[in-house]
Design a protein around this motif. Sequence first.
Motif, PDB file in Angstrom:
ATOM      1  N   TRP A  53       3.084   7.911  -5.409  1.00  0.00           N
ATOM      2  CA  TRP A  53       3.882   8.784  -4.549  1.00  0.00           C
ATOM      3  C   TRP A  53       3.831  10.222  -5.032  1.00  0.00           C
ATOM      4  O   TRP A  53       3.740  11.143  -4.242  1.00  0.00           O
ATOM      5  CB  TRP A  53       5.340   8.291  -4.481  1.00  0.00           C
ATOM      6  N   THR A 111       0.968  -2.182  -0.136  1.00  0.00           N
ATOM      7  CA  THR A 111       1.767  -1.063   0.392  1.00  0.00           C
ATOM      8  C   THR A 111       3.106  -1.538   0.956  1.00  0.00           C
ATOM      9  O   THR A 111       3.705  -0.873   1.801  1.00  0.00           O
ATOM     10  CB  THR A 111       0.972  -0.281   1.463  1.00  0.00           C
ATOM     11  N   ASN A 116       5.313  -1.012  -3.169  1.00  0.00           N
ATOM     12  CA  ASN A 116       5.334   0.326  -2.585  1.00  0.00           C
ATOM     13  C   ASN A 116       6.332   1.255  -3.276  1.00  0.00           C
ATOM     14  O   ASN A 116       6.432   2.428  -2.953  1.00  0.00           O
ATOM     15  CB  ASN A 116       5.571   0.284  -1.069  1.00  0.00           C
ATOM     16  N   GLN A 120       1.728   4.670  -2.901  1.00  0.00           N
ATOM     17  CA  GLN A 120       1.927   5.370  -1.634  1.00  0.00           C
ATOM     18  C   GLN A 120       0.861   4.944  -0.625  1.00  0.00           C
ATOM     19  O   GLN A 120       1.159   4.676   0.520  1.00  0.00           O
ATOM     20  CB  GLN A 120       1.852   6.884  -1.872  1.00  0.00           C
TER      21      GLN A 120
END
Length: 130
Positions: A53, A111, A116, A120
């Motif tokens: 992320w 994901t 997740n 990302q």
Amino acid sequence: ESPADDDDEDIDLFGDETEEEKKATEEREAAAKASSKKKESGKSSVLLDVKPWDDETDMKKLEEAVRSVEMPGLLWAKLVPVGYGIKKLTIMMTIVDDLVSVDSLIEEQLTVEPINEYVQSCDIVAFKKI
């Protein structure tokens, strides 16, 4: 009389050809199915980029999360180093084509929760039949 006989023979002959054609078509279809089965049961080597992320994401936990995915026919392999300062996990895996769909693996495993939290997105860098 002979022209009529010739017509009958032609009709019979045409009927025989149709039977032969049907057999030939069936044989071709069977051969095509058999050869496609052989191809499907092969293996592929896939290089996957797994993007975090942000730069605060714990990359060790990201790797652990990715490697925690277990499926029949899926084998995680080595990590590939990425240039300094770039934070992403580049990981090699070997899959049995019949058992593992890379798209499903990404969409349904890598994901979604809980992975997740770290991952990302994933990109397929290379996909090679072996």
